[in-house]
Design an enzyme around this catalytic site. Structure first.
Site, PDB file in Angstrom:
ATOM      1  N   GLU A  95       0.709  -1.274  -0.026  1.00  0.00           N
ATOM      2  CA  GLU A  95       0.122   0.116   0.058  1.00  0.00           C
ATOM      3  C   GLU A  95       0.858   1.380   0.050  1.00  0.00           C
ATOM      4  OE1 GLU A  95      -3.730  -0.197   2.492  1.00  0.00           O
ATOM      5  OE2 GLU A  95      -3.106   2.083   3.178  1.00  0.00           O
ATOM      6  N   ASP A  96       1.866   1.454   0.738  1.00  0.00           N
ATOM      7  CA  ASP A  96       2.923   2.401   1.008  1.00  0.00           C
ATOM      8  C   ASP A  96       4.239   2.531   0.354  1.00  0.00           C
ATOM      9  OD1 ASP A  96       0.685   3.542   2.370  1.00  0.00           O
ATOM     10  OD2 ASP A  96       1.016   3.086   4.193  1.00  0.00           O
TER      11      ASP A  96
HETATM   12  N1  LIG Z   1      -3.395   7.475  13.714  1.00  0.00           N
HETATM   13  C1  LIG Z   1      -2.433   7.851  12.954  1.00  0.00           C
HETATM   14  N2  LIG Z   1      -2.442   7.153  11.782  1.00  0.00           N
HETATM   15  C2  LIG Z   1      -0.922   7.553  11.269  1.00  0.00           C
HETATM   16  C3  LIG Z   1      -0.125   8.087  11.363  1.00  0.00           C
HETATM   17  N3  LIG Z   1       0.612   8.262  10.434  1.00  0.00           N
HETATM   18  C4  LIG Z   1       0.421   7.692   9.415  1.00  0.00           C
HETATM   19  N4  LIG Z   1      -0.816   7.291   9.772  1.00  0.00           N
HETATM   20  C5  LIG Z   1      -1.863   6.512   8.731  1.00  0.00           C
HETATM   21  O1  LIG Z   1      -2.749   7.160   8.020  1.00  0.00           O
HETATM   22  C6  LIG Z   1      -3.825   6.461   7.852  1.00  0.00           C
HETATM   23  C7  LIG Z   1      -5.267   7.302   8.162  1.00  0.00           C
HETATM   24  O2  LIG Z   1      -5.286   8.481   7.484  1.00  0.00           O
HETATM   25  P1  LIG Z   1      -6.274   8.947   6.555  1.00  0.00           P
HETATM   26  O3  LIG Z   1      -6.057  10.509   6.073  1.00  0.00           O
HETATM   27  O4  LIG Z   1      -7.512   8.679   7.322  1.00  0.00           O
HETATM   28  O5  LIG Z   1      -5.967   8.043   5.458  1.00  0.00           O
HETATM   29  P2  LIG Z   1      -4.791   8.030   4.177  1.00  0.00           P
HETATM   30  O6  LIG Z   1      -3.441   8.323   4.825  1.00  0.00           O
HETATM   31  O7  LIG Z   1      -4.994   6.788   3.688  1.00  0.00           O
HETATM   32  O8  LIG Z   1      -5.336   9.230   3.402  1.00  0.00           O
HETATM   33  C8  LIG Z   1      -3.791   5.215   8.391  1.00  0.00           C
HETATM   34  O9  LIG Z   1      -3.236   4.400   7.529  1.00  0.00           O
HETATM   35  P3  LIG Z   1      -4.352   3.497   6.480  1.00  0.00           P
HETATM   36  O10 LIG Z   1      -3.676   2.336   5.986  1.00  0.00           O
HETATM   37  O11 LIG Z   1      -5.146   4.322   5.761  1.00  0.00           O
HETATM   38  O12 LIG Z   1      -4.928   2.751   8.050  1.00  0.00           O
HETATM   39  P4  LIG Z   1      -6.657   2.768   7.886  1.00  0.00           P
HETATM   40  O13 LIG Z   1      -7.155   4.171   7.830  1.00  0.00           O
HETATM   41  O14 LIG Z   1      -6.971   1.782   7.079  1.00  0.00           O
HETATM   42  O15 LIG Z   1      -6.849   2.284   9.334  1.00  0.00           O
HETATM   43  C9  LIG Z   1      -2.542   5.367   9.419  1.00  0.00           C
HETATM   44  O16 LIG Z   1      -1.721   4.135   9.457  1.00  0.00           O
HETATM   45  C10 LIG Z   1      -0.334   8.838  12.842  1.00  0.00           C
HETATM   46  O17 LIG Z   1       0.893   9.552  13.215  1.00  0.00           O
HETATM   47  N5  LIG Z   1      -1.292   8.320  13.559  1.00  0.00           N
END
Ligand SMILES: Nc1nc2c(ncn2[C@@H]2O[C@H](COP(=O)(O)OP(=O)(O)O)[C@@H](OP(=O)(O)OP(=O)(O)O)[C@H]2O)c(=O)[nH]1
Length: 181
Positions: free
Chosen positions: A67-68
């Protein structure tokens, strides 16, 4: 597989993920190294969920590589085998979709994923929600944080009946934020 081989496999995954995520940081103000997240998800699974299934721990460590980072499914198949690669793909968002579509897809897709993928997803959500309770990512408003909690509760609804310890821990986090489950 003997226990020592399991240990070696886990370290191989951690090393692979650390190299892939080496230039990435979390969104928190301290800019925590991104690798803290997959390792933390694996730690939640072993130490809170009581999970020692090797493939689940491997998938947790690798869960954000496709994904990233530039990692491909084919590369994961080559290096870790098809089962682990398939598990990673089950928890990988399709970045071709818009953000809103991705968020909706997660809610709808959750109940149809495998037991092992559900475990990884529960721990992933628990880690991110605790992280959000700890500190607010740069540029996130309080409203956005709350929306993320509500959206996560809808995703978790489709993952229930998988691991009570993880689900209870998630419920405690939701309760703390006043989110109905
Ligand atoms: N809480 C938190 N999240 C962080 C941080 N740094 C990066 N993230 C990631 O950001 C995503 C959530 O942010 P969003 O703005 O909702 O989603 P996006 O990055 O995909 O646009 C999560 O990934 P994701 O793969 O989209 O996970 P999920 O939304 O599927 O659970 C999370 O892993 C941080 O410092 N705190």
């Amino acid at each position: 597989m003997a226990e020592s081989l399991h240990v070696a496999e886990v370290i191989r995954c951690a090393d692979f993920a650390a190299i892939k995520h080496k230039d990435q940081r979390r969104k928190d103000p301290e800019k925590t190294p991104y690798i803290n997240h997959p390792i933390g998800v694996a730690h939640i699974l072993t130490h809170e969920g009581g999970i020692t299934d090797l493939q689940v721990i491997q998938a947790a460590l690798l869960h954000d590589t496709v994904e990233d980072t530039e990692t491909t499914y084919e590369e994961l198949v080559d290096v870790f085998g098809k089962e682990v690669a398939d598990l990673v793909m089950e928890v990988t968002d399709d970045k071709n979709l818009s953000k809103q579509e991705r968020k909706q897809f997660q809610i709808e897709h959750a109940p149809h994923t495998s037991h092992k993928a559900k475990l990884v997803k529960l721990a992933d959500k628990l880690y991110n929600l605790r992280d959000l309770s700890r500190t607010t990512p740069e540029n996130w408003t309080a409203e956005r944080v709350q929306e993320y909690f509500v959206w996560s509760s809808k995703c978790v609804a489709g993952l229930r009946g998988t691991n009570m310890k993880l689900e209870d821990a998630l419920d405690a986090v939701f309760k703390q934020k006043g989110v109905k489950v």
